[in-house]
Design an enzyme around this catalytic site. Sequence first.
Site, PDB file in Angstrom:
ATOM      1  CD  GLU A  67      -2.555   1.684   0.239  1.00  0.00           C
ATOM      2  OE1 GLU A  67      -3.354   0.893  -0.291  1.00  0.00           O
ATOM      3  OE2 GLU A  67      -2.350   2.852  -0.186  1.00  0.00           O
ATOM      4  CG  ASP A 116      -7.043   3.829  -6.802  1.00  0.00           C
ATOM      5  OD1 ASP A 116      -8.080   3.761  -6.117  1.00  0.00           O
ATOM      6  OD2 ASP A 116      -5.923   4.052  -6.313  1.00  0.00           O
ATOM      7  CG  ASP A 152     -16.531  -1.015  -8.209  1.00  0.00           C
ATOM      8  OD1 ASP A 152     -15.293  -1.082  -8.046  1.00  0.00           O
ATOM      9  OD2 ASP A 152     -17.114   0.053  -8.461  1.00  0.00           O
ATOM     10  CD  GLU A 192     -15.179  -8.875  -2.617  1.00  0.00           C
ATOM     11  OE1 GLU A 192     -14.051  -8.887  -2.099  1.00  0.00           O
ATOM     12  OE2 GLU A 192     -15.618  -9.819  -3.286  1.00  0.00           O
TER      13      GLU A 192
HETATM   14  C1  SAM Z   1      -9.742   1.712  -4.184  1.00  0.00           C
HETATM   15  S1  SAM Z   1      -8.636   1.263  -2.923  1.00  0.00           S
HETATM   16  C2  SAM Z   1      -9.006  -0.466  -2.658  1.00  0.00           C
HETATM   17  C3  SAM Z   1      -8.511  -0.955  -1.330  1.00  0.00           C
HETATM   18  C4  SAM Z   1      -8.693  -2.462  -1.073  1.00  0.00           C
HETATM   19  N1  SAM Z   1      -7.930  -3.266  -2.007  1.00  0.00           N
HETATM   20  C5  SAM Z   1     -10.128  -2.875  -1.114  1.00  0.00           C
HETATM   21  O1  SAM Z   1     -10.508  -3.676  -1.993  1.00  0.00           O
HETATM   22  O2  SAM Z   1     -10.909  -2.450  -0.249  1.00  0.00           O
HETATM   23  C6  SAM Z   1      -7.113   1.171  -3.830  1.00  0.00           C
HETATM   24  C7  SAM Z   1      -5.871   1.260  -2.929  1.00  0.00           C
HETATM   25  O3  SAM Z   1      -4.727   0.977  -3.739  1.00  0.00           O
HETATM   26  C8  SAM Z   1      -3.681   1.855  -3.391  1.00  0.00           C
HETATM   27  N2  SAM Z   1      -2.830   1.964  -4.585  1.00  0.00           N
HETATM   28  C9  SAM Z   1      -3.213   2.420  -5.794  1.00  0.00           C
HETATM   29  N3  SAM Z   1      -2.187   2.385  -6.658  1.00  0.00           N
HETATM   30  C10 SAM Z   1      -1.130   1.877  -5.967  1.00  0.00           C
HETATM   31  C11 SAM Z   1       0.223   1.623  -6.313  1.00  0.00           C
HETATM   32  N4  SAM Z   1       0.667   1.883  -7.541  1.00  0.00           N
HETATM   33  N5  SAM Z   1       1.053   1.132  -5.370  1.00  0.00           N
HETATM   34  C12 SAM Z   1       0.588   0.862  -4.112  1.00  0.00           C
HETATM   35  N6  SAM Z   1      -0.684   1.104  -3.731  1.00  0.00           N
HETATM   36  C13 SAM Z   1      -1.535   1.600  -4.643  1.00  0.00           C
HETATM   37  C14 SAM Z   1      -4.377   3.157  -3.012  1.00  0.00           C
HETATM   38  O4  SAM Z   1      -3.573   3.976  -2.192  1.00  0.00           O
HETATM   39  C15 SAM Z   1      -5.635   2.638  -2.327  1.00  0.00           C
HETATM   40  O5  SAM Z   1      -5.436   2.506  -0.927  1.00  0.00           O
END
Ligand code: SAM
Length: 210
Positions: A67, A116, A152, A192
Site C-alpha cells: 500500500e 483504482d 466493481d 467489496e
Molecule cells: C480503491 S482502494 C481499494 C482498497 C482495497 N484493495 C479494497 O478492496 O478495499 C485502492 C488502494 O490501492 C492503493 N494503490 C493504488 N495504486 C497503488 C500503487 N501503484 N502502489 C501501491 N498502492 C496503490 C491506493 O492507495 C488505495 O489505498
Amino acid sequence: MRMRKKPWAKAYLETLPQVIFQPETRQGDWAKLLKRSKIHVEIGSGKGDYCTKMAAMYPEIGWVAIERDASVSAVALRKCNGILPENMVWIVAEASEISTWFATGEISVLHLNFSDPWPKKRYAKRRLTSPNFLPSYLTLLADDGEIRLKTDNTGFFEYSVLQCEGYPLVMNEFSVDFRRIEQNEDAISEYEAKFMELGQPIYRAVWRKK
Ligand SMILES: C[S@@+](CC[C@H](N)C(=O)[O-])C[C@H]1O[C@@H](n2cnc3c(N)ncnc32)[C@H](O)[C@@H]1O
C-alpha cells in the site's frame, strides 16, 4: 475518496516490525522471511481487510500487502493493534517499483482488489493492469503463477481483460457476479463489502501464466 493525511502515520509505522519501507532489501528473500514456500502478494491493500483475513485463512502461505499511502497503511495496522498475522508483512511503497522488490518467479499469486480504475485516458498508465505493470508481474510470477482480480468497475474490468490478452496468460476463471454464490474460500475486502451492500455485482477474473 482520498483519506486525509495523518501526521502520526509514518512515525507509527516505523515502530512496527512487520512493516517494510525498503522492500528492495528483501528481493529473493520473502520465503525465508515469512517461513513459507508460497508467497501471495496484494497490491493496493487499502485498510488491509482482504490480506489479513486471507493470511488467517491460509496460514501455510506467506502474504505480502503493498500500500503506497502511509496514512491508509497506518489505519490498517492500527486496526490490528500493529500486529499482523505471523505469516504476513506490509510494504509501504509505490508498486511501480515492484520488479526491484521480488526475484524472478518469487510470487505464486498476485491479488488486485478494487484497484483504482483511473478512467481518464491520460492516467491509463497508473492502472495496475497497464503495460507499465503487467510485464513486471509476468517476470515475478512463478511458472504456474496467477493474477486474481476483483473490481466493481466495468470499464476497468474490460480494460484489464483486454490488456491481459496481450501477454502469455490464460484466463481460467471469469465472473460478472462473483458473489451471487457464497464464496468461502475468498475474503471480502473493504471496498467489496461496500459494493455488496449496495447490491452491485463484483467482477472477477483469474489468469494463469502460460
Ligand atoms: C480503491 S482502494 C481499494 C482498497 C482495497 N484493495 C479494497 O478492496 O478495499 C485502492 C488502494 O490501492 C492503493 N494503490 C493504488 N495504486 C497503488 C500503487 N501503484 N502502489 C501501491 N498502492 C496503490 C491506493 O492507495 C488505495 O489505498
